[in-house]
Scaffold this active site. Sequence first.
Site, PDB file in Angstrom:
ATOM      1  CG  HIS A 169      -8.716  -1.796   4.026  1.00 28.87           C
ATOM      2  ND1 HIS A 169      -8.484  -1.705   2.670  1.00 28.87           N
ATOM      3  CD2 HIS A 169      -8.416  -0.598   4.545  1.00 28.87           C
ATOM      4  CE1 HIS A 169      -8.052  -0.497   2.390  1.00 28.87           C
ATOM      5  NE2 HIS A 169      -7.994   0.210   3.509  1.00 28.87           N
ATOM      6  CG  ASP A 170     -11.258   1.486   3.400  1.00 24.91           C
ATOM      7  OD1 ASP A 170     -10.764   1.388   4.539  1.00 24.91           O
ATOM      8  OD2 ASP A 170     -10.654   2.002   2.436  1.00 24.91           O
ATOM      9  CG  ASP A 175      -2.325   0.202   0.992  1.00 26.67           C
ATOM     10  OD1 ASP A 175      -2.668   1.299   0.533  1.00 26.67           O
ATOM     11  OD2 ASP A 175      -3.102  -0.731   1.250  1.00 26.67           O
ATOM     12  CD  GLU A 217      -8.899   4.552  -1.435  1.00 22.22           C
ATOM     13  OE1 GLU A 217      -9.742   4.121  -0.645  1.00 22.22           O
ATOM     14  OE2 GLU A 217      -7.977   5.312  -1.077  1.00 22.22           O
ATOM     15  CG  ASP A 237      -4.514   5.493   1.004  1.00 25.51           C
ATOM     16  OD1 ASP A 237      -5.380   4.630   1.171  1.00 25.51           O
ATOM     17  OD2 ASP A 237      -4.426   6.524   1.713  1.00 25.51           O
TER      18      ASP A 237
END
Length: 574
Positions: free
Chosen positions: A341-342, A101, A266, A208
């Site tokens: 994960h969100d 990430d 993202e 990210d």
Amino acid sequence: MTVTKRVWWKDGVVYQIYPASFKDSNNDGLGDIPGIISKIDYIKDLGIDIVWVSPMYDSPQHDMGYDISNYEAVYAPYGTVADMEELIEACHSRGMRLILDLVINHTSDEHKWFEESRSSKDNLKRDWYIWRPAKYDKDGKRMPPNNWRSFFSGSTWEWDEHTQEYYLHLFAKQQPDLNWENPEARKAIYDSAMEFWLKKGVDGFRVDTVNMYSKGTSLPDAPIIDAGVFEQPAPGLFCNGPRMHEFLREMNTQVLSKYDTMTVGELPHTPDPAHVLRYVGSGDKQLDMVFQFDIVDLGIGKTHKYEYEGYQLPELKQVVSKWQKFIEGSDGWTTAFCENHDQGRSVSRFASDAPEFRERSSKMLAIMMCAMTGTLFVYQGQEIGMINAPKDWPIEDYKDIESINYYNSVKARGGDEKALAHVMKSIQILGRDHARLPMQWDASPYAGFTGKKDGAWMRTNDSYKEINVANQTEDPNSVLNFWRKMIKMRKEYRDVFIHGAFEGYDVENRDTFVFSKTKGESRVVVVLNFTGRESGFERPKELGGKWELLVSSAEGVDGTERLGAYEGRIYTVN
Ligand code: GLC
Ligand code: CA
């Protein structure tokens, strides 16, 4: 430049690992890198080609490691840089790649760059972050430079007593935004966050919040859509800013182009396909692919995510269709994902997690995902059909800063019982914690995730005795074995599944989802029942030819045009 260029990251299946919750090797209650290494063969056996590890860097953990205090060190409870080198090797020796990430919109406020930046107004790194003087209202009260609301509630501005200015933080106040306008800061980011790991053999990054680096410099107020509070949602003002594409091109030329990497950005708050294509067109070197969020944003509230409104199946079909088709005829690439994960768990969000339906639902969604165009991403636990936390968990059992801050902000503004109950219901569906509960390995205490006597850092989902890897490894009809089979099939039929053209049918139908994928002479038709009842489906008239059943998620399917509850099928049509 050809449209159909094949590279490893297009056909590869990615598995996302959330280090805190995957496997605890030393019984301190927290997952760790040696834990990941101990399960690497499990990942390989699933058919995975690329492992993505969410932030494992040194961090004070205000946002589960998305607040990084040192890009070149590992959070000590997770392990060491040497452990990461071992993980890279463990992946490579099994023919898998590893991506990390890349969190470079902001750092932690404990990063040494920020500590210097805040030390004085004339510090050499002052300009590496975004500082602004206060404003004053008509009564002389100190006000932040604008009315932007942070993703984690409250203002995006934090007052610094020492230097008497505000700094910008789009997320938590412990996550100050880097100033990408400053070339030295950009160079430091490339060296420390990227080259450091690329030189160790890492194969790329999930990038990210990739569209927030350029915010412009005027930072105007956001329009008021949430009356009664000062802070207003402002993504339209800080996403996709004027220099965004320039920065990504620079990153690509200066760093990524020197290695054989993949990047997946993202990309929230970007609804226009033409705009998304600017990020992912292979001619204009920026990113290889992005996560566009329409599918996981289905039903979210207009004023805030946790004011859930719900959605109907036709809306899901429309967003899937829109984002499956948008690269057709272009040189861009895309992703297929419905968890990370969100997000809440896909079974609970898009199908049914009721005990009688959840296995069927998981398999039906596996069929849908494995037939989709783009690089496929599977989130840890999705392959065994993990579900959301039970509805009777109180807010105290949730740990995520996003959920808790929003719940408290509604309370603080005098939200009544009804308002709070609605927030709670939204969190039960969408909360980021659902995906962060410990991975369910077996039926022993705490799901075999940790041997710590009083359990893991996060409560274990009550369902672990029924839903776990050990159970499912034995059972040939399990969700896990179904995913294995579907991933294999995805590769066998890669032309149509991964690279085919998408077409949806009967879009208004609220029960079933029927779509075809076509590549040259090959065609498959996918039919999915999104209800808990039997449901008929019609063969689209334009799809004549011979229909042969390739796979069904139900046992003992009779080959008729009736689908069982939450059944999915794929037919080859010639
Ligand atoms: C991304 C991450 C999320 C994090 C945020 C701030 O959205 O996926 O988990 O909180 O960025 O870094
Ligand atoms: Ca541990």
